[in-house]
Design an enzyme around this catalytic site. Structure first.
Site, PDB file in Angstrom:
ATOM      1  N   GLY A 210      -4.498   1.436  14.073  1.00 21.69           N
ATOM      2  CA  GLY A 210      -4.832   1.181  12.688  1.00 21.69           C
ATOM      3  C   GLY A 210      -4.840   2.401  11.790  1.00 21.69           C
ATOM      4  N   GLN A 211      -4.857   3.601  12.357  1.00 19.51           N
ATOM      5  CA  GLN A 211      -4.937   4.799  11.521  1.00 19.51           C
ATOM      6  C   GLN A 211      -3.703   5.675  11.752  1.00 19.51           C
ATOM      7  OE1 GLN A 211      -9.077   6.280  10.655  1.00 19.51           O
ATOM      8  NE2 GLN A 211      -9.369   5.710  12.771  1.00 19.51           N
TER       9      GLN A 211
ATOM     10  N   LYS B  29       0.834  -1.211   0.000  1.00 18.61           N
ATOM     11  CA  LYS B  29       0.000   0.000   0.000  1.00 18.61           C
ATOM     12  C   LYS B  29       0.867   1.258   0.000  1.00 18.61           C
ATOM     13  CE  LYS B  29      -2.171  -1.195   3.783  1.00 18.61           C
ATOM     14  NZ  LYS B  29      -1.611  -2.548   3.946  1.00 18.61           N
TER      15      LYS B  29
ATOM     16  N   MET C  83      -7.144  -4.679  16.673  1.00 21.11           N
ATOM     17  CA  MET C  83      -8.600  -4.679  16.716  1.00 21.11           C
ATOM     18  C   MET C  83      -9.200  -5.890  17.423  1.00 21.11           C
ATOM     19  SD  MET C  83      -9.460  -1.886  15.640  1.00 21.11           S
ATOM     20  CE  MET C  83      -7.918  -1.119  15.969  1.00 21.11           C
TER      21      MET C  83
ATOM     22  N   CYS D 183     -12.094   2.179  16.818  1.00 16.67           N
ATOM     23  CA  CYS D 183     -10.928   1.282  16.717  1.00 16.67           C
ATOM     24  C   CYS D 183      -9.983   1.368  17.894  1.00 16.67           C
ATOM     25  CB  CYS D 183     -10.207   1.466  15.391  1.00 16.67           C
ATOM     26  SG  CYS D 183      -9.249   2.962  15.244  1.00 16.67           S
ATOM     27  N   MET D 184      -9.901   2.497  18.588  1.00 18.45           N
ATOM     28  CA  MET D 184      -8.873   2.619  19.619  1.00 18.45           C
ATOM     29  C   MET D 184      -9.390   2.892  21.024  1.00 18.45           C
ATOM     30  SD  MET D 184      -6.403   1.887  17.966  1.00 18.45           S
ATOM     31  CE  MET D 184      -5.585   1.812  19.536  1.00 18.45           C
TER      32      MET D 184
END
Lengths: 774, 230
Positions: free
Chosen positions: A400-401, A90, A363, A179-180
């Site tokens: 994740g971000q 990616k 996650m 998510c966090m």
């Protein structure tokens, strides 16, 4: 698009190869192009500039190659301590995400059901006047902003200052809640201060890696490669503890499967083993730990206006020991499906004083109706054995971000948070108000809605106006249909800032085109407390504007010129310097901008010109002040908390009618909702659409092969997906897995919006589903 | 009476001897039974697992010097394939016609090495677990054709043109079924020089190199949808 390289080759000159070669030579192992492979490389006069990667929370340093005002290439930044020159697929193709054919370049305003192009000036006027009108008619708590862990630090800061400081509503949330949030509440309850104590360098020191429900080979591939590298060099062990067999299981030394939700029981069983075998680090526990218990049977937040406040109560070590007697490996074997032998095997690594252990999770543990608990329980293991805050001994919560930590957690774009502290605390409010140049009474002491409740409030009509930036809730919200219908109700006004049309722009009344990543200046903060700066390298298309400047323009139009005094040329620098004042203390000092521009990121607390690699350890962390080796200064008494947390079942477990578990997640090629990665041809061709993964045994019984259409039905609705058998992953029997990136097959239409009562983070990993041939 | 008693005792002993002997003889004929460990039921995923198969040799691959006088190239690699993607035929004599791979082919082709007889390095098979080699790989006993053929030999992908961007990792241009194990062909002295990987120690190949051979469906353009809504 990859076929066109041969055309480009003709006008690009020699420099690229030269610079690629020099960079490659200095690079951490490999990635040098052999002469044969180099022969066909495009040659060109590229200008390489550093940036953190746009995608996940690892925060790889990348070099972006710019030519004639276009970003045309990416390579790993050899100076970055995060990735040392390596990216994943990616990252290498990330710049192609700028150039999708359907990029939004002009604001669109919905008039009579059709979108009409307008100018940015007019669109921003409309947003400001609509917000003022809504506040006048329905009060300040009827307007809200929903942002993201992809917000840069200045984006989140401007949003928080405008909504919390100027307008005076705590209706500020971000998708990092999805998510966090459990990671945050895990840190807050166990240590009283957010974010990991260790850093990625732990991977170069640890002997054993235990991955708790974390398919790292696909989700954090660059870090996973670092583990594989360590295994080749030092023979470290990788243990995959998961509910599904994945690429990570294939590479791991041992793969242990457990039944969904039973990680709670297994973690307690490991603690039982540690105590039962006398592996407790007694002096560490006595000096640095307390024992507590909280409320149980908390519920799952399924009903509107659900609220929960934990009541912590101190307990003794003996009481904790008695509690653990329900969690002997033999008893837990029956709940979890993990053999007592395997539980003891995992416990033996934590218990061995000569082995350094790193636990890694993301996650699997956070999107969990008992997410805070399972975070606590893994910290328990590390605290009992004293394996924490030392190089290689590290419980490590991955993100994740790109800026879930930097923006949402540190700037505090959540309803209860301020950049420093929480809204409920009068001192914290006064401190923030002073820097924001607003009266302290402006900041509301009462938190309003967390993400799920915010969308429920929109449905009920308590919220009338919502501004959504850099995220795609119409793909990611659980029980999506209810919330999609909510946005379409009469009297709701939705503004969406994004770079491409998505299912979220589809419900917007105003669509604002945004400048993305290096089309503007900004900073991200990654999982290891590293803040990284990127400069503006290329121009955004059309009228696209950065989210920060959109907020500033709207704030000015609403009459907050005094607070939003920033200059268009230098606003990022001005905002960052103002933001740093909130963290002007040894526990959280941020590096100055000059340092961030010069280096490939710096880790807070940044004290006396140095990043802090291991917090709470007096050897490395200047904020430790109790004279001992360790100081958990987040808590008033300087002690970390070992929590008594039981196993409780999931909100919705399989039954006769819905006999399968439904799990959702990601794949290596796509990131978040795929609105960027799916527009990168290489990645789209590698993973064109979603699917439902079946266990081969289940598939055989149903006589299903890869590609057959399957109907998944839950109590929320149904969806049809192609089957996948023995491909990327293999779920356990009577479980299915679906990736969520595909906006054409919205799996979240049928997921459940149960959440952790403490963190309010939904559980996307577990609900009951019926699976049949369509 | 006494004699009858002794006689019947001996008869009994003799009969029981026959029974026991027969039993033990019969059980001796049974095949050994090894119970399979049911607890070890972690399914394997061939396409994923294969990537890591030769990973334990990665560091050695990294250290191996290139023998430039005996390198293979993509041209020679494709020479003994009927078309791109076909199993290669055996380009050398085969002496043991009836052997399974484990006793013959794999002796050289499992791990490779220099074959003085052919003045080249032995290619390493990506699927050593399949030992009936000659099922797919055949000898060529004659250079002549029975009749001519118009078979159009499809073109193989070339190295160096499969990357989307300057310096971005090339995609995997070939299918990987039975060739999941990247290092067997892309590392070591037998690897064709154009496709020999410069970084064999990065064993999770598919972190950066992805397949592009899936059927693609149109992902839809929401702009069009936007104008039609409500």
């Amino acid at each position: 698009m990859y076929t066109s390289t041969s055309n480009r080759r003709s006008f690009i000159k020699k420099m690229a190869v030269l610079s690629a070669m020099t960079a490659a030579a200095s690079m951490f192992p490999g990635i040098i192009f052999a002469e044969e492979q180099q022969r066909n490389l495009p040659k060109g006069d590229l200008d390489w500039k550093k940036a953190p990667c746009r995608f996940c929370g690892v925060g790889c340093g990348v070099m972006v190659g710019v030519e004639n005002g276009k970003a045309v290439a990416v390579k790993g930044d050899p100076n970055s301590a995060v990735n040392k020159g390596l990216c994943c697929v990616k990252g290498y193709h990330s710049v192609m995400a700028f150039y999708g054919k359907d990029r939004l370049t002009k604001p669109l305003v919905k008039k009579n059901g059709r979108y009409v192009e307008t100018s940015m000036e007019e669109a921003l006027d409309l947003v400001a006047s609509k917000m003022q009108e809504t506040i006048k008619d329905h009060g300040k708590d009827s307007v809200s902003i929903y942002g993201s862990g992809q917000w840069t630090i200045p984006d989140g800061y401007a949003a928080s200052k405008l909504f919390k400081g100027c307008i005076g509503t705590n209706n500020v949330e971000a998708n990092a809640r999805l998510c966090m949030a459990s990671a945050v509440t895990g840190f807050m309850t166990s240590f009283g201060i957010d974010e990991p104590m260790g850093c990625y360098e732990d991977m170069d020191h640890a002997d054993v890696f235990i991955l708790w429900g974390n398919n790292m080979a696909e989700m954090h591939p660059v870090l996973f490669s670092r583990l594989l590298d360590q295994r080749l060099k030092r023979g470290v062990k990788i243990i995959d503890f998961a509910t599904r067999t994945t690429r990570t299981s294939m590479a791991a030394d041992k793969s242990i499967l457990f039944l969904p939700q039973t990680d709670l029981a297994v973690a307690n069983a490991i603690c039982y083993e540690i105590i039962n075998n006398g592996w407790v680090n007694k002096s560490f526990v006595e000096k640095h730990c307390n024992f507590s218990k909280g409320l149980t049977d908390m519920g799952y937040g399924l009903e509107d206006k659900y609220s929960f406040t934990d009541k912590p109560e101190k307990i003794s070590f003996e009481e904790y020991k008695t509690f653990l007697e329900d969690y002997t490996p033999e008893k837990v074997e029956k709940i979890s499906g993990v053999s007592a032998k395997d539980i003891k095997y995992m416990a033996s690594f934590y218990g061995d004083p000569n082995k350094k252990v790193m636990s890694l999770w993301c996650m699997g543990m956070n999107q969990h109706t008992r997410g805070t608990w399972i975070n606590n329980l893994v910290y328990n293991i590390h605290l009992l054995t004293g394996k924490i805050s030392q190089p290689g001994n590290s419980p490590f919560s991955l993100t994740g971000q790109p800026s879930a930590c930097g923006t949402v957690r540190e700037v505090g774009t959540l309803t209860h948070k301020l950049p420093h502290g929480v809204v409920a605390n009068a001192e914290h409010r006064a401190f923030a108000a002073k820097i924001w140049d607003v009266p302290a009474e402006n900041i509301d002491p009462k938190p309003t809605y967390h993400t799920v409740e915010m969308f429920r409030a929109l449905d009920r009509g308590d919220i009338k106006f919502m501004w959504i930036q850099v995220t795609n809730p119409m793909v990611t919200m659980p029980k999506l249909k209810r919330y999609r219908d909510a946005t379409k109700k009469e009297g709701r006004f939705i503004v969406v800032s994004d770079i491409y049309p998505t299912p979220t722009t589809d419900i917007a009344d105003v669509i604002l085109p945004s400048a993305m990543w290096v089309e503007r200046e900004g900073m991200y903060g990654n999982s290891e407390r590293r803040t990284q700066h990127f400069e503006k390298m290329i121009d955004p298309p059309g009228e696209a504007m950065s989210d920060t400047w959109q907020l500033v323009e709207v704030a000015k139009r609403m009459g907050f010129e005094k607070q939003f005094y920033y200059n268009e040329e230098t606003h990022i620098e001005e905002i960052y310097n103002e933001y740093r004042r909130h963290h002007d203390n040894d526990k959280h000092r941020m590096a100055p901008l000059e340092v961030l521009k010069e280096e490939s990121g710096a880790m807070w607390p940044y004290v006396d010109g140095k990043s802090t690699k291991w917090r709470f350890n007096a050897k490395y962390d200047p904020a430790c002040s109790n004279g001992e080796d360790y100081h958990f200064y987040g808590k008033p008494d300087g002690k970390a908390v070992i929590w008594q947390r039981p196993y409780e079942p999931a909100a919705e477990e399989p039954d006769a009618e819905y006999p399968y578990w439904l799990n959702t997640g990601r794949v290596v090629e796509h990131w978040h909702t795929g609105s960027m990665t799916r527009r990168i041809p290489v990645l789209h061709r590698a993973m064109p659409h979603a699917y439902v993964e079946l266990n081969p045994g289940d598939a055989k019984r149903m006589q299903v092969k890869t590609g057959d259409k399957m109907k998944l039905t839950t109590r929320r609705g149904e969806i049809i997906l192609p089957a996948s058998v023995n491909e990327r992953g293999v779920p356990a029997p009577m479980q299915v897995f679906v990736p969520f990136f595909d906006e054409n097959m919205l799996i979240n239409d049928i997921t459940l919006d149960s959440f952790c009562p403490i963190s309010k983070e939904p559980d996307y990993k577990k609900c009951a589903v019926k699976v049949e041939k369509a | 009476m006494k004699r009858a008693g002794i006689l019947s005792l001996f008869t009994l002993l003799f009969l029981s001897f026959i029974v026991v002997w027969n039993r033990s003889y019969e059980s001796g004929l049974e095949d050994a039974y090894i119970p399979l460990d049911a607890s070890d039921a972690v399914p394997s995923i061939p396409s994923e697992e294969g990537v890591f198969k030769r990973a334990e040799f990665a560091l050695e691959y990294d250290k191996m010097p290139y023998d430039e006088n005996h390198q293979r190239s993509l041209d020679t690699y494709y020479e003994n394939r009927a078309y791109y993607g076909a199993p290669p035929y055996i380009p050398h004599e085969v002496t043991e016609e009836r052997n399974m791979g484990g006793n013959s082919c794999l002796k050289c082709h499992e791990n490779g090495g220099y074959a003085a007889k052919f003045k080249m390095y032995t290619p390493v098979t990506p699927h050593p677990e399949m030992i009936n080699c000659r099922q797919c790989h055949v000898s060529q006993l004659t250079a002549s054709a029975f009749k001519g053929t118009n078979f159009p030999k499809n073109k193989a992908p070339k190295a160096g043109e499969n990357n989307a961007l300057v310096s971005s990792p090339p995609i995997i241009p070939h299918q990987i079924q039975m060739r999941e194990n990247c290092l067997s062909c892309h590392a070591g002295p037998a690897a064709p020089k154009e496709i020999r990987v410069t970084h064999p120690e990065r064993v999770n190949c598919r972190q950066c190199h992805v397949l592009n051979n899936k059927k693609t469906a149109d992902i839809g353009n929401f702009k069009k949808y936007l104008n039609e809504t409500k």
